[in-house]
Design a protein around this motif. Structure first.
Motif, PDB file in Angstrom:
ATOM      1  N   GLN A 150      67.958  53.870  56.474  1.00 58.59           N
ATOM      2  CA  GLN A 150      69.348  53.427  56.528  1.00 58.59           C
ATOM      3  C   GLN A 150      70.116  54.168  57.625  1.00 58.59           C
ATOM      4  O   GLN A 150      70.912  53.582  58.347  1.00 58.59           O
ATOM      5  N   ARG A 151      69.866  55.444  57.724  1.00 58.77           N
ATOM      6  CA  ARG A 151      70.543  56.240  58.753  1.00 58.77           C
ATOM      7  C   ARG A 151      69.948  55.991  60.135  1.00 58.77           C
ATOM      8  O   ARG A 151      70.651  56.048  61.139  1.00 58.77           O
ATOM      9  N   LEU A 152      68.662  55.721  60.168  1.00 59.86           N
ATOM     10  CA  LEU A 152      68.001  55.466  61.451  1.00 59.86           C
ATOM     11  C   LEU A 152      68.558  54.202  62.104  1.00 59.86           C
ATOM     12  O   LEU A 152      68.838  54.187  63.302  1.00 59.86           O
ATOM     13  N   ASP A 153      68.705  53.137  61.332  1.00 55.30           N
ATOM     14  CA  ASP A 153      69.362  51.903  61.766  1.00 55.30           C
ATOM     15  C   ASP A 153      68.842  51.402  63.114  1.00 55.30           C
ATOM     16  O   ASP A 153      69.601  51.170  64.044  1.00 55.30           O
ATOM     17  N   LEU A 154      67.530  51.232  63.200  1.00 51.57           N
ATOM     18  CA  LEU A 154      66.932  50.805  64.457  1.00 51.57           C
ATOM     19  C   LEU A 154      67.122  49.320  64.720  1.00 51.57           C
ATOM     20  O   LEU A 154      67.321  48.531  63.802  1.00 51.57           O
ATOM     21  N   LEU A 155      67.002  48.949  65.992  1.00 43.97           N
ATOM     22  CA  LEU A 155      66.971  47.545  66.387  1.00 43.97           C
ATOM     23  C   LEU A 155      65.535  47.057  66.394  1.00 43.97           C
ATOM     24  O   LEU A 155      64.611  47.796  66.737  1.00 43.97           O
ATOM     25  N   GLY A 156      65.349  45.803  66.023  1.00 50.37           N
ATOM     26  CA  GLY A 156      64.064  45.140  66.156  1.00 50.37           C
ATOM     27  C   GLY A 156      64.254  43.881  66.993  1.00 50.37           C
ATOM     28  O   GLY A 156      65.297  43.231  66.921  1.00 50.37           O
TER      29      GLY A 156
END
Length: 202
Positions: free
Chosen positions: A176-182
């Motif tokens: 949740q904190r990482l919140d990466l784009l894919g």
């Protein structure tokens, strides 16, 4: 519906693969030329391929005119890369760095992306990236070998930087904190915050 990939044009094959094999992580790769010019570019044909040794693989396609991209040229010249992961807050900056620029122009400078020195390699790293892997180039393979249109860069991780803000109370990554784009197909992206858990059977 069936797709005969042996009859598809390269563009159609790309469109079908890129829109179905999703979401794909984005490697935001920084490198430095032998002349000291810093480069930054995103690639979504990217994956971890080994943990012993810890190795990432980035597929760098040729330009439309058949010329080689700066990332590949720099990797050949210096044998070093920094591979950043991209969070949602950096989406616009990542997209801006995808612009086609002359080899002597740095995306860091042109796009106003703040950088800082890496520790084990000469290439810069992106300030604020949630994860940055400093890498030594282990191998570069043209593909397909007879008539290559891309190169696979195998990058061995020597040092990783993880922003403390993406770690949970146990010191592990919190998605949740990482919140990466894919990367999805076309111009679409997704975020990694919609998660669930399953226990793998023994």
């Amino acid at each position: 519906m069936k797709l005969d990939f042996t009859t598809l044009s390269p563009l159609d094959a790309y469109r079908w693969l890129a829109s179905t094999v999703t979401p794909r992580p984005i490697a935001w790769v920084s490198s430095r030329s032998a002349d000291g010019i810093d480069n930054l570019a995103p690639f979504s044909f990217f994956q971890v391929i080994s943990d012993k040794p810890p190795t990432l693989m980035v597929n760098v396609g040729d330009r439309d005119d058949g010329s080689l991209k700066d990332t590949l040229l720099n990797a050949r010249e210096t044998g070093e890369l920094v591979i950043q992961l991209v969070n949602a807050a950096q989406a616009e900056a990542m997209n801006a760095s995808a612009a086609l620029l002359p080899r002597n122009v740095s995306e860091f400078e042109r796009c106003g992306i703040v950088a800082q020195p890496a520790e084990r390699v000469a290439a810069l790293r992106v300030t604020g990236a949630p994860v940055a892997f400093e890498c030594k180039v282990a191998d570069i393979q043209p593909y397909p070998r007879q008539t290559p249109n891309c190169h696979l860069i195998f990058a061995e991780v020597v040092l990783a930087h993880l922003d403390d803000s993406v770690l949970d109370a146990r010191g592990r990554i919190d998605p949740q904190r990482l919140d990466l784009l894919g990367r999805l197909g076309g111009q679409s992206y997704t975020r990694t915050r919609d998660t669930f858990e399953m226990v793998r059977p023994r």
